[in-house]
Design a protein around this motif. Sequence first.
Motif, mmCIF file in Angstrom:
data_model
loop_
_atom_site.group_PDB
_atom_site.id
_atom_site.type_symbol
_atom_site.label_atom_id
_atom_site.label_comp_id
_atom_site.label_asym_id
_atom_site.label_seq_id
_atom_site.Cartn_x
_atom_site.Cartn_y
_atom_site.Cartn_z
ATOM 1 N N GLY A 435 0.789 -1.230 0.000
ATOM 2 C CA GLY A 435 0.000 0.000 0.000
ATOM 3 C C GLY A 435 0.816 1.273 0.000
ATOM 4 O O GLY A 435 0.315 2.341 0.380
ATOM 5 N N LEU A 436 2.075 1.195 -0.446
ATOM 6 C CA LEU A 436 2.930 2.384 -0.494
ATOM 7 C C LEU A 436 2.713 3.145 -1.792
ATOM 8 O O LEU A 436 2.447 2.558 -2.843
ATOM 9 C CB LEU A 436 4.401 1.983 -0.372
ATOM 10 N N VAL A 437 2.860 4.462 -1.716
ATOM 11 C CA VAL A 437 2.746 5.306 -2.900
ATOM 12 C C VAL A 437 4.021 6.118 -3.020
ATOM 13 O O VAL A 437 4.459 6.766 -2.058
ATOM 14 C CB VAL A 437 1.530 6.249 -2.807
ATOM 15 N N TYR A 490 6.225 8.722 4.893
ATOM 16 C CA TYR A 490 5.232 9.556 5.578
ATOM 17 C C TYR A 490 4.086 8.675 6.081
ATOM 18 O O TYR A 490 3.715 7.688 5.438
ATOM 19 C CB TYR A 490 4.665 10.604 4.628
ATOM 20 N N PRO A 491 3.492 9.026 7.220
ATOM 21 C CA PRO A 491 2.388 8.221 7.757
ATOM 22 C C PRO A 491 1.120 8.370 6.927
ATOM 23 O O PRO A 491 0.952 9.330 6.154
ATOM 24 C CB PRO A 491 2.198 8.775 9.164
ATOM 25 N N GLN A 492 0.230 7.444 7.098
ATOM 26 C CA GLN A 492 -1.059 7.480 6.404
ATOM 27 C C GLN A 492 -1.813 8.757 6.704
ATOM 28 O O GLN A 492 -2.511 9.310 5.848
ATOM 29 C CB GLN A 492 -1.888 6.257 6.818
ATOM 30 N N SER A 493 -1.657 9.285 7.921
ATOM 31 C CA SER A 493 -2.407 10.456 8.361
ATOM 32 C C SER A 493 -1.824 11.781 7.877
ATOM 33 O O SER A 493 -2.410 12.842 8.120
ATOM 34 C CB SER A 493 -2.465 10.476 9.891
ATOM 35 N N ALA A 494 -0.662 11.729 7.211
ATOM 36 C CA ALA A 494 -0.003 12.964 6.792
ATOM 37 C C ALA A 494 -0.888 13.732 5.805
ATOM 38 O O ALA A 494 -1.351 13.177 4.802
ATOM 39 C CB ALA A 494 1.343 12.664 6.156
ATOM 40 N N SER A 495 -1.119 15.034 6.088
ATOM 41 C CA SER A 495 -1.935 15.858 5.192
ATOM 42 C C SER A 495 -1.146 16.253 3.952
ATOM 43 O O SER A 495 -1.712 16.501 2.892
ATOM 44 C CB SER A 495 -2.428 17.107 5.927
ATOM 45 N N LEU A 507 7.996 7.949 0.175
ATOM 46 C CA LEU A 507 6.837 7.064 0.144
ATOM 47 C C LEU A 507 5.759 7.543 1.103
ATOM 48 O O LEU A 507 6.060 8.059 2.189
ATOM 49 C CB LEU A 507 7.246 5.639 0.523
ATOM 50 N N HIS A 508 4.519 7.374 0.699
ATOM 51 C CA HIS A 508 3.379 7.638 1.575
ATOM 52 C C HIS A 508 2.794 6.297 1.974
ATOM 53 O O HIS A 508 2.474 5.464 1.118
ATOM 54 C CB HIS A 508 2.327 8.493 0.864
ATOM 55 N N ASP A 509 2.691 6.062 3.271
ATOM 56 C CA ASP A 509 2.175 4.792 3.793
ATOM 57 C C ASP A 509 0.658 4.799 3.670
ATOM 58 O O ASP A 509 -0.087 4.980 4.650
ATOM 59 C CB ASP A 509 2.620 4.625 5.253
ATOM 60 N N GLY A 510 0.192 4.588 2.447
ATOM 61 C CA GLY A 510 -1.211 4.798 2.115
ATOM 62 C C GLY A 510 -2.191 3.975 2.917
ATOM 63 O O GLY A 510 -3.336 4.394 3.126
ATOM 64 N N GLU A 511 -1.791 2.809 3.367
ATOM 65 C CA GLU A 511 -2.710 1.947 4.118
ATOM 66 C C GLU A 511 -2.282 1.760 5.570
ATOM 67 O O GLU A 511 -2.918 1.005 6.310
ATOM 68 C CB GLU A 511 -2.818 0.593 3.413
ATOM 69 N N GLY A 512 -1.211 2.418 5.970
ATOM 70 C CA GLY A 512 -0.774 2.380 7.360
ATOM 71 C C GLY A 512 -0.035 1.121 7.791
ATOM 72 O O GLY A 512 0.283 0.957 8.976
ATOM 73 N N HIS A 513 0.275 0.237 6.848
ATOM 74 C CA HIS A 513 0.894 -1.031 7.227
ATOM 75 C C HIS A 513 2.354 -0.874 7.661
ATOM 76 O O HIS A 513 2.821 -1.605 8.541
ATOM 77 C CB HIS A 513 0.810 -2.021 6.063
ATOM 78 N N ALA A 514 3.078 0.051 7.045
ATOM 79 C CA ALA A 514 4.501 0.197 7.361
ATOM 80 C C ALA A 514 4.694 0.688 8.794
ATOM 81 O O ALA A 514 5.502 0.133 9.551
ATOM 82 C CB ALA A 514 5.171 1.142 6.372
#
Length: 557
Positions: A435-437, A490-495, A507-514
């Motif tokens: 789920g990384l972007v 970056y965390p999933q919650s990052a704006s 990378l943006h941790d799109g699903e919070g798994h990392a």
Amino acid sequence: MPTDSTPGVLITGAGPSGLALALTLLKNGIPVRIIDKQHDFPLEQRGSVLQPRTLEVFHYLGVLPDIHAVNRPLLPERQYKLPGGVEPFKTSHLLDPVDPTPDVPYPNPIILGQGYTQAILRSHLEKYGCVVETDTELGEFKQTSEDIVATLVKRQDGKEVAETAHFRWLVGADGGRSNVRKQLGLSFEGQALKEHTIIGELDLEGLDADHWHRWNDWQNPTIVTVILRPTEVKGQFFFITGGHVDYSELLADHEKLLKAIRDFIQRDDLIFGNIKYATEYRANARVVDKFGVGRVFVAGDAAHVHSPQGGQGLNTSVQDALNLGWKLALVEKGLAAPALLSTYSEERLPVVKRMIQETLGIYKVIMDSALNGADVNKARGAHLKQLGINYRWGSIVIDERQPVDKQQVVETLDVYGRGGGDTLRAGDRAPDAPGLVDVNQGGGPARLFDVFKPTDHTVLIFCSDASTTRPVLEALQGLPPKAVRSAVVYPQSASRSPPVAYADLVLHDGEGHAYKAYGCPTDSSTVVIVRPDGVVGGLVFGEDGVKKYFKSIFSSA
């Protein structure tokens, strides 16, 4: 001395450890020469269980798609009543299958005959122009502080042709009777086990290919057990049998061997064909006192042999190879001091000793079952998947989040991960996270396992504020190029997920798994350094920890 065009590394033995080591080195740009005394390589079964951790290693090495194209799942085992041999009385899994999770994408062991695994590894060596030299074995060798002088003997047209060659390093992956180990003078202490069987493959019709099949009668005066397991080839089964029989007689006459199997299992409905091969197997449990001396090392069965119970052998050998491979590559490139190679024995020896204890434990339960009907499968636990194996005590491992008392006796530590635990620590296997972007590319790697490579360290910087990454990224600038890659996560919650100068990946941790898998808070920075073997080498909080870790790795850091 080897020249720039001459391989600096000689590997003797083209089994799983030798081939995996050769591939690791080739991917790192290190030329190798690999020899084997065999003329060809039959597609035999033997070490057929591939554990989840090995599947992850094969992913790093780029061979997993080829493995998955031909492997079989670990099938349930069906046991039959005797006399009669037809009615099953129990069907069970050696290990209960589980679903993949974000951090463990390959949670179940799979089955692939060792001959097939080796053929796949050889095909990947050939992509780098490396071909196993068959009919060739190592004679004598001598090592100095500078190099190794080895005599290679090749059988050619019925004659033996000797060659003297120079190498910088020698690795003996030449099996349980290792010539390299013997010449090094390494001890190989342990014991011979009572485990005595005949193994082989045969053609068979009438038995389903969706189970392993077992018949036991521990009180029988001749054969006491027969196991038939379907292979990758339709109608072909791997067999194990043994008991109170004349092994030499049965091996010399395959018709007598077939008759003994048929008479024991009492299955007149089955059509037995030819035996492809049959060989005697005697188990030992032994390990070297150290994994190398000077410029010479041992790996795989040359360093350890044990009961096959638990399916640990090939898997342990492959991990030997990757542990040595990335370190040897750095030394051969001149990026690390030879002292780094001492950590190969330091890290692997405690793990292997524990592995032997685990397999002996299963072996004991099997022997007990012959007397009192103990449940063999209860001896097999999830730790045999090798996902919990760790080097937390290692001298090159740094953990600022949950430090280990490195004065402890290593044998008292949970080196095999039997105790489980949810907190990731330095020295543990680095988990996956999908789920990384890729912030810069808009695509890129979808998971961490596509970021990790056997060619470099990966520095993961978990943070929500890009400005906090600068000291760490600046600390990395002084390290050898192409040996370290950085990834800001970056965390999933990052704006906002802004680009970061000098970072190789953002990378943006799109699903919070990392963040979940690595136990990182979203309101502060955490740095996780993943080694080329997919192990967390450092878990630190800033540039000082990063510098300290790499000072123990790179000679120029």
